[in-house]
Design a protein around this motif. Structure first.
Motif, PDB file in Angstrom:
ATOM      1  N   THR A 177       0.827  -1.209   0.000  1.00 38.73           N
ATOM      2  CA  THR A 177       0.000   0.000   0.000  1.00 38.73           C
ATOM      3  C   THR A 177       0.859   1.255   0.000  1.00 38.73           C
ATOM      4  O   THR A 177       0.614   2.191  -0.771  1.00 38.73           O
ATOM      5  N   ALA A 178       1.866   1.299   0.848  1.00 39.76           N
ATOM      6  CA  ALA A 178       2.735   2.478   0.916  1.00 39.76           C
ATOM      7  C   ALA A 178       3.385   2.746  -0.432  1.00 39.76           C
ATOM      8  O   ALA A 178       3.458   3.903  -0.873  1.00 39.76           O
ATOM      9  N   ASP A 179       3.838   1.704  -1.102  1.00 35.20           N
ATOM     10  CA  ASP A 179       4.483   1.879  -2.406  1.00 35.20           C
ATOM     11  C   ASP A 179       3.510   2.444  -3.438  1.00 35.20           C
ATOM     12  O   ASP A 179       3.875   3.322  -4.227  1.00 35.20           O
ATOM     13  N   LYS A 180       2.269   1.959  -3.424  1.00 34.45           N
ATOM     14  CA  LYS A 180       1.250   2.474  -4.347  1.00 34.45           C
ATOM     15  C   LYS A 180       0.961   3.948  -4.073  1.00 34.45           C
ATOM     16  O   LYS A 180       0.849   4.753  -5.001  1.00 34.45           O
ATOM     17  N   LEU A 181       0.816   4.287  -2.806  1.00 37.71           N
ATOM     18  CA  LEU A 181       0.518   5.664  -2.434  1.00 37.71           C
ATOM     19  C   LEU A 181       1.671   6.598  -2.796  1.00 37.71           C
ATOM     20  O   LEU A 181       1.458   7.694  -3.323  1.00 37.71           O
ATOM     21  N   ILE A 182       2.885   6.178  -2.517  1.00 42.98           N
ATOM     22  CA  ILE A 182       4.053   7.003  -2.838  1.00 42.98           C
ATOM     23  C   ILE A 182       4.177   7.178  -4.346  1.00 42.98           C
ATOM     24  O   ILE A 182       4.465   8.283  -4.825  1.00 42.98           O
ATOM     25  N   GLN A 183       3.929   6.117  -5.095  1.00 47.77           N
ATOM     26  CA  GLN A 183       3.983   6.203  -6.559  1.00 47.77           C
ATOM     27  C   GLN A 183       2.970   7.235  -7.077  1.00 47.77           C
ATOM     28  O   GLN A 183       3.294   8.078  -7.911  1.00 47.77           O
ATOM     29  N   GLU A 184       1.745   7.199  -6.561  1.00 45.15           N
ATOM     30  CA  GLU A 184       0.718   8.150  -6.969  1.00 45.15           C
ATOM     31  C   GLU A 184       1.081   9.564  -6.524  1.00 45.15           C
ATOM     32  O   GLU A 184       0.946  10.526  -7.281  1.00 45.15           O
ATOM     33  N   PHE A 185       1.548   9.688  -5.315  1.00 44.41           N
ATOM     34  CA  PHE A 185       1.959  10.980  -4.756  1.00 44.41           C
ATOM     35  C   PHE A 185       3.042  11.608  -5.628  1.00 44.41           C
ATOM     36  O   PHE A 185       2.935  12.783  -6.031  1.00 44.41           O
ATOM     37  N   GLU A 186       4.082  10.855  -5.924  1.00 40.30           N
ATOM     38  CA  GLU A 186       5.201  11.392  -6.707  1.00 40.30           C
ATOM     39  C   GLU A 186       4.785  11.725  -8.135  1.00 40.30           C
ATOM     40  O   GLU A 186       5.252  12.715  -8.703  1.00 40.30           O
TER      41      GLU A 186
ATOM     42  N   LEU B 210       6.200  13.746   4.512  1.00 39.32           N
ATOM     43  CA  LEU B 210       4.990  12.932   4.405  1.00 39.32           C
ATOM     44  C   LEU B 210       5.289  11.621   3.687  1.00 39.32           C
ATOM     45  O   LEU B 210       4.807  10.562   4.097  1.00 39.32           O
ATOM     46  N   ILE B 211       6.092  11.668   2.651  1.00 39.97           N
ATOM     47  CA  ILE B 211       6.466  10.434   1.945  1.00 39.97           C
ATOM     48  C   ILE B 211       7.187   9.491   2.903  1.00 39.97           C
ATOM     49  O   ILE B 211       6.910   8.285   2.914  1.00 39.97           O
ATOM     50  N   ARG B 212       8.086  10.011   3.729  1.00 39.38           N
ATOM     51  CA  ARG B 212       8.767   9.152   4.718  1.00 39.38           C
ATOM     52  C   ARG B 212       7.756   8.555   5.703  1.00 39.38           C
ATOM     53  O   ARG B 212       7.849   7.387   6.073  1.00 39.38           O
ATOM     54  N   THR B 213       6.792   9.362   6.122  1.00 35.58           N
ATOM     55  CA  THR B 213       5.764   8.878   7.048  1.00 35.58           C
ATOM     56  C   THR B 213       4.946   7.768   6.391  1.00 35.58           C
ATOM     57  O   THR B 213       4.654   6.745   7.029  1.00 35.58           O
ATOM     58  N   ILE B 214       4.591   7.944   5.132  1.00 41.66           N
ATOM     59  CA  ILE B 214       3.844   6.930   4.387  1.00 41.66           C
ATOM     60  C   ILE B 214       4.679   5.649   4.288  1.00 41.66           C
ATOM     61  O   ILE B 214       4.177   4.546   4.535  1.00 41.66           O
ATOM     62  N   ARG B 215       5.942   5.799   3.945  1.00 41.07           N
ATOM     63  CA  ARG B 215       6.831   4.643   3.789  1.00 41.07           C
ATOM     64  C   ARG B 215       6.954   3.860   5.098  1.00 41.07           C
ATOM     65  O   ARG B 215       7.043   2.627   5.092  1.00 41.07           O
ATOM     66  N   ASP B 216       6.946   4.577   6.224  1.00 39.07           N
ATOM     67  CA  ASP B 216       7.176   3.933   7.521  1.00 39.07           C
ATOM     68  C   ASP B 216       5.920   3.344   8.167  1.00 39.07           C
ATOM     69  O   ASP B 216       6.030   2.605   9.146  1.00 39.07           O
ATOM     70  N   LEU B 217       4.734   3.656   7.633  1.00 35.55           N
ATOM     71  CA  LEU B 217       3.518   3.129   8.252  1.00 35.55           C
ATOM     72  C   LEU B 217       3.418   1.627   7.976  1.00 35.55           C
ATOM     73  O   LEU B 217       3.513   1.195   6.820  1.00 35.55           O
ATOM     74  N   PRO B 218       3.253   0.822   9.007  1.00 34.72           N
ATOM     75  CA  PRO B 218       3.150  -0.629   8.801  1.00 34.72           C
ATOM     76  C   PRO B 218       1.960  -0.997   7.913  1.00 34.72           C
ATOM     77  O   PRO B 218       0.893  -0.365   7.990  1.00 34.72           O
ATOM     78  N   GLU B 219       2.135  -1.978   7.082  1.00 33.01           N
ATOM     79  CA  GLU B 219       1.105  -2.399   6.122  1.00 33.01           C
ATOM     80  C   GLU B 219      -0.239  -2.666   6.793  1.00 33.01           C
ATOM     81  O   GLU B 219      -1.287  -2.296   6.268  1.00 33.01           O
TER      82      GLU B 219
END
Length: 159
Positions: free
Chosen positions: A3-12, A104-113
């Motif tokens: 999920t974090a990877d999908k969100l970061i991809q969309e964010f970027e 925020l991207i770091r926070t997204i990356r660090d949130l457990p799945e």
């Protein structure tokens, strides 16, 4: 894909990549000159400076919520007042927005799945209704909306 990877991809993609709808948010912001940042085509409209501060406030609020804080109005306010035109402040706000987005991207990356489908802590209503993942997707949509406003303002003010 997590999920974090999908969100970061969309964010970027939306902020600095090539989104489907047109220019990225940072491309739009690059078109705003200091001279146009405080211009209002109508007294009822927000100017780019006000919108940037609003976007920054909500970036910080989303980060707070992802870090477990109770949902609320951003600590700096929903629509912070930019004050008198100041070129240094304008440049600082753009830098602050980019830094807040990186954080925020770091926070997204660090949130457990396992937390992405959990509801955020929101005591404003009767029951929390937004998951962590929905919060980030909604935030991205919010930022696109306001970037669109800025793009229109740039066209109106700069011709």
């Amino acid at each position: 894909m997590k999920t974090a990877d999908k969100l970061i991809q969309e964010f970027e993609k939306v902020f600095s990549g090539q989104p489907w709808y047109g220019p990225s948010i940072y491309e739009i912001l690059d078109r705003v000159t200091f001279d146009s940042a405080y211009e209002k085509p109508s007294p009822a409209a927000h100017n780019a400076a006000e919108i940037i501060l609003h976007m920054l406030s909500w970036t910080e609020e989303v980060m707070d919520r992802l870090n477990g804080m109770t949902a609320g109005t951003p600590s700096s306010g929903d629509w912070p007042e930019p004050g008198a035109p100041d070129e240094q402040k304008w440049k600082l706000w753009i830098s602050d927005l980019k830094l807040a987005n990186a954080n925020l991207i770091r926070t997204i990356r660090d949130l457990p799945e396992e937390q992405w489908d959990e509801l955020i802590d929101d005591r404003r209503g009767e029951e929390p209704v937004t998951t962590h993942a929905e919060l980030v997707y909604s935030f991205i949509q919010h930022q696109i909306y306001h970037a669109g406003q800025i793009a229109i303002l740039v066209k109106i003010v700069n011709g």
